[in-house]
Design a protein around this motif. Sequence first.
Motif, PDB file in Angstrom:
ATOM      1  N   MET A   1      37.042  39.027  33.365  1.00  0.00           N
ATOM      2  CA  MET A   1      36.986  38.340  34.656  1.00  0.00           C
ATOM      3  C   MET A   1      38.084  37.520  34.908  1.00  0.00           C
ATOM      4  SD  MET A   1      33.698  37.151  36.646  1.00  0.00           S
ATOM      5  CE  MET A   1      32.585  38.133  35.506  1.00  0.00           C
ATOM      6  N   THR A   2      38.704  36.876  35.859  1.00  0.00           N
ATOM      7  CA  THR A   2      39.561  35.768  36.062  1.00  0.00           C
ATOM      8  C   THR A   2      38.857  34.595  36.296  1.00  0.00           C
ATOM      9  OG1 THR A   2      40.131  36.179  38.549  1.00  0.00           O
ATOM     10  CG2 THR A   2      41.389  37.310  36.776  1.00  0.00           C
ATOM     11  N   ASP A   3      39.612  33.728  36.376  1.00  0.00           N
ATOM     12  CA  ASP A   3      38.874  32.202  36.873  1.00  0.00           C
ATOM     13  C   ASP A   3      39.006  32.006  38.410  1.00  0.00           C
ATOM     14  OD1 ASP A   3      38.304  31.498  34.231  1.00  0.00           O
ATOM     15  OD2 ASP A   3      40.236  30.305  33.833  1.00  0.00           O
ATOM     16  N   ARG A   4      39.595  32.905  38.933  1.00  0.00           N
ATOM     17  CA  ARG A   4      40.039  32.832  40.481  1.00  0.00           C
ATOM     18  C   ARG A   4      38.623  32.798  41.136  1.00  0.00           C
ATOM     19  NH1 ARG A   4      43.084  37.209  43.957  1.00  0.00           N
ATOM     20  NH2 ARG A   4      42.639  36.151  46.161  1.00  0.00           N
ATOM     21  N   PHE A   5      37.415  33.646  40.622  1.00  0.00           N
ATOM     22  CA  PHE A   5      36.127  33.726  41.325  1.00  0.00           C
ATOM     23  C   PHE A   5      35.064  33.158  40.501  1.00  0.00           C
ATOM     24  CE2 PHE A   5      38.503  37.214  43.170  1.00  0.00           C
ATOM     25  CZ  PHE A   5      38.778  36.843  44.281  1.00  0.00           C
ATOM     26  N   ARG A   6      34.241  32.255  40.907  1.00  0.00           N
ATOM     27  CA  ARG A   6      33.000  31.580  40.082  1.00  0.00           C
ATOM     28  C   ARG A   6      32.221  32.754  39.711  1.00  0.00           C
ATOM     29  NH1 ARG A   6      31.547  27.087  43.602  1.00  0.00           N
ATOM     30  NH2 ARG A   6      31.958  28.708  45.068  1.00  0.00           N
ATOM     31  N   ALA A   7      31.605  32.601  38.408  1.00  0.00           N
ATOM     32  CA  ALA A   7      30.477  33.580  38.147  1.00  0.00           C
ATOM     33  C   ALA A   7      29.451  32.548  37.286  1.00  0.00           C
ATOM     34  CB  ALA A   7      30.868  34.680  36.953  1.00  0.00           C
ATOM     35  N   GLY A   8      28.321  33.158  37.111  1.00  0.00           N
ATOM     36  CA  GLY A   8      27.485  32.512  36.397  1.00  0.00           C
ATOM     37  C   GLY A   8      26.273  31.911  37.279  1.00  0.00           C
ATOM     38  N   ALA A   9      26.130  32.398  38.478  1.00  0.00           N
ATOM     39  CA  ALA A   9      25.104  32.176  39.405  1.00  0.00           C
ATOM     40  C   ALA A   9      23.650  32.715  39.080  1.00  0.00           C
ATOM     41  CB  ALA A   9      25.405  32.339  40.881  1.00  0.00           C
ATOM     42  N   GLY A  10      23.616  33.972  38.093  1.00  0.00           N
ATOM     43  CA  GLY A  10      22.582  34.387  37.821  1.00  0.00           C
ATOM     44  C   GLY A  10      22.298  35.604  38.490  1.00  0.00           C
ATOM     45  N   ARG A  11      22.847  35.928  39.519  1.00  0.00           N
ATOM     46  CA  ARG A  11      22.689  37.150  40.283  1.00  0.00           C
ATOM     47  C   ARG A  11      23.952  37.635  40.787  1.00  0.00           C
ATOM     48  NH1 ARG A  11      17.031  39.476  40.976  1.00  0.00           N
ATOM     49  NH2 ARG A  11      18.065  41.020  42.013  1.00  0.00           N
ATOM     50  N   LEU A  12      24.359  38.865  40.845  1.00  0.00           N
ATOM     51  CA  LEU A  12      25.416  39.172  41.762  1.00  0.00           C
ATOM     52  C   LEU A  12      25.777  38.773  43.250  1.00  0.00           C
ATOM     53  CD1 LEU A  12      28.290  41.133  41.290  1.00  0.00           C
ATOM     54  CD2 LEU A  12      26.989  43.134  42.005  1.00  0.00           C
ATOM     55  N   CYS A  13      24.697  38.974  43.810  1.00  0.00           N
ATOM     56  CA  CYS A  13      24.583  38.432  45.156  1.00  0.00           C
ATOM     57  C   CYS A  13      24.921  36.923  45.392  1.00  0.00           C
ATOM     58  CB  CYS A  13      23.347  39.059  46.070  1.00  0.00           C
ATOM     59  SG  CYS A  13      21.853  38.092  45.372  1.00  0.00           S
ATOM     60  N   LEU A  14      24.379  36.284  44.570  1.00  0.00           N
ATOM     61  CA  LEU A  14      24.551  34.648  44.594  1.00  0.00           C
ATOM     62  C   LEU A  14      25.961  34.401  43.892  1.00  0.00           C
ATOM     63  CD1 LEU A  14      21.222  33.617  42.627  1.00  0.00           C
ATOM     64  CD2 LEU A  14      21.624  33.573  45.091  1.00  0.00           C
ATOM     65  N   ASP A  15      26.560  35.369  43.112  1.00  0.00           N
ATOM     66  CA  ASP A  15      28.131  35.056  42.724  1.00  0.00           C
ATOM     67  C   ASP A  15      28.928  35.467  43.985  1.00  0.00           C
ATOM     68  OD1 ASP A  15      27.919  34.140  40.411  1.00  0.00           O
ATOM     69  OD2 ASP A  15      27.728  35.998  39.220  1.00  0.00           O
ATOM     70  N   PHE A  16      28.419  36.373  44.891  1.00  0.00           N
ATOM     71  CA  PHE A  16      29.246  36.713  45.667  1.00  0.00           C
ATOM     72  C   PHE A  16      29.172  35.820  46.995  1.00  0.00           C
ATOM     73  CE2 PHE A  16      29.340  39.372  49.855  1.00  0.00           C
ATOM     74  CZ  PHE A  16      30.712  39.745  49.887  1.00  0.00           C
ATOM     75  N   ILE A  17      27.833  35.430  47.179  1.00  0.00           N
ATOM     76  CA  ILE A  17      27.948  34.223  48.674  1.00  0.00           C
ATOM     77  C   ILE A  17      28.741  32.865  47.888  1.00  0.00           C
ATOM     78  CG2 ILE A  17      25.922  35.044  49.514  1.00  0.00           C
ATOM     79  CD1 ILE A  17      24.525  32.623  48.457  1.00  0.00           C
ATOM     80  N   ARG A  18      29.124  32.701  46.750  1.00  0.00           N
ATOM     81  CA  ARG A  18      29.730  31.531  46.364  1.00  0.00           C
ATOM     82  C   ARG A  18      31.491  31.743  46.644  1.00  0.00           C
ATOM     83  NH1 ARG A  18      27.352  29.189  40.699  1.00  0.00           N
ATOM     84  NH2 ARG A  18      29.560  29.608  40.026  1.00  0.00           N
TER      85      ARG A  18
ATOM     86  N   ASP B   1      37.283  43.991  41.551  1.00  0.00           N
ATOM     87  CA  ASP B   1      37.782  44.414  40.408  1.00  0.00           C
ATOM     88  C   ASP B   1      37.073  43.410  39.415  1.00  0.00           C
ATOM     89  OD1 ASP B   1      39.523  46.470  41.579  1.00  0.00           O
ATOM     90  OD2 ASP B   1      41.307  45.075  41.259  1.00  0.00           O
ATOM     91  N   ALA B   2      36.864  42.392  39.504  1.00  0.00           N
ATOM     92  CA  ALA B   2      36.386  41.010  38.596  1.00  0.00           C
ATOM     93  C   ALA B   2      34.864  41.544  38.392  1.00  0.00           C
ATOM     94  CB  ALA B   2      36.535  39.863  39.352  1.00  0.00           C
ATOM     95  N   PHE B   3      34.150  41.826  39.425  1.00  0.00           N
ATOM     96  CA  PHE B   3      32.747  41.835  39.510  1.00  0.00           C
ATOM     97  C   PHE B   3      31.949  43.263  39.526  1.00  0.00           C
ATOM     98  CE2 PHE B   3      33.537  37.405  40.634  1.00  0.00           C
ATOM     99  CZ  PHE B   3      32.579  36.905  39.734  1.00  0.00           C
ATOM    100  N   GLY B   4      32.804  44.487  40.037  1.00  0.00           N
ATOM    101  CA  GLY B   4      32.196  45.568  40.193  1.00  0.00           C
ATOM    102  C   GLY B   4      32.306  46.389  39.108  1.00  0.00           C
ATOM    103  N   PRO B   5      31.808  47.590  39.128  1.00  0.00           N
ATOM    104  CA  PRO B   5      31.485  48.476  37.724  1.00  0.00           C
ATOM    105  C   PRO B   5      32.769  49.540  37.589  1.00  0.00           C
ATOM    106  CG  PRO B   5      30.251  49.447  40.030  1.00  0.00           C
ATOM    107  CD  PRO B   5      30.819  47.938  40.043  1.00  0.00           C
ATOM    108  N   PHE B   6      33.652  49.236  38.634  1.00  0.00           N
ATOM    109  CA  PHE B   6      34.726  50.318  38.627  1.00  0.00           C
ATOM    110  C   PHE B   6      35.662  50.089  37.590  1.00  0.00           C
ATOM    111  CE2 PHE B   6      33.162  49.772  42.925  1.00  0.00           C
ATOM    112  CZ  PHE B   6      32.511  50.968  43.186  1.00  0.00           C
ATOM    113  N   GLY B   7      36.265  50.873  36.844  1.00  0.00           N
ATOM    114  CA  GLY B   7      37.370  50.845  35.901  1.00  0.00           C
ATOM    115  C   GLY B   7      38.800  50.739  36.470  1.00  0.00           C
ATOM    116  N   THR B   8      38.937  51.174  37.710  1.00  0.00           N
ATOM    117  CA  THR B   8      40.172  51.006  38.203  1.00  0.00           C
ATOM    118  C   THR B   8      40.140  50.046  39.233  1.00  0.00           C
ATOM    119  OG1 THR B   8      39.614  52.929  39.598  1.00  0.00           O
ATOM    120  CG2 THR B   8      40.632  53.525  37.362  1.00  0.00           C
ATOM    121  N   PRO B   9      41.572  49.505  39.616  1.00  0.00           N
ATOM    122  CA  PRO B   9      41.691  48.637  40.814  1.00  0.00           C
ATOM    123  C   PRO B   9      41.102  49.340  42.050  1.00  0.00           C
ATOM    124  CG  PRO B   9      43.617  48.584  39.556  1.00  0.00           C
ATOM    125  CD  PRO B   9      42.812  49.695  38.964  1.00  0.00           C
TER     126      PRO B   9
END
Length: 179
Positions: free
Chosen positions: A1-18, A43-51
């Motif tokens: 995952m890149t630093d472009r998007f913030r992670a760590g909110a505890g749930r995927l949907c919470l990371d997304f609304i950020r 690409d950063a948060f999803g389960p897919f292995g390809t762009p």
Amino acid sequence: MTDRFRAGAGRLCLDFIRTLRYRGTPAEVEELPDAAAWGAWIDAFGPFGTPVRPTSVDDAWVVREAIHALLTSPVRDPVRRSLNRFAALPVPSPSLTASGEVRWQAPDPASAMVALLARDALDLVTSPELTRVRRCAGPTCGALFLDTSRPGTRRWCSMEICGNQAKKSTYRAKAGTRA
């Protein structure tokens, strides 16, 4: 995952609304201005292995705002209907490769990601975890996060950023009154 998007909110949907950073402040920043940015988030948060290369970001914006409304205000029928509609979309399915790896696939990965986000939000609001969703105490932040601390007293979305800024401000204020 890149630093472009913030992670760590505890749930995927919470990371997304950020992805609407500093929501409701003069410093508000749209981190998903176009389909390319939406693809980078997937690409950063999803389960897919390809762009993933979506053609539009419109559904992502609708789901993001519906999730935020669901978590911050009384549930209204349009929000409920919107999230239910997106949650009903097909989600990624796993398949085992010849080398023994699991690959996640979907005919439309962007729609599948929207479905995962909507389902995660619906799961969150119907779970006991909802009582642990907090708004960051940072004066310019306001991000939502899941407080997983044992006592349930976490105040900041990120100790490294918002928590550190608050502690520096407190220190400076104390130092200023001593001088």
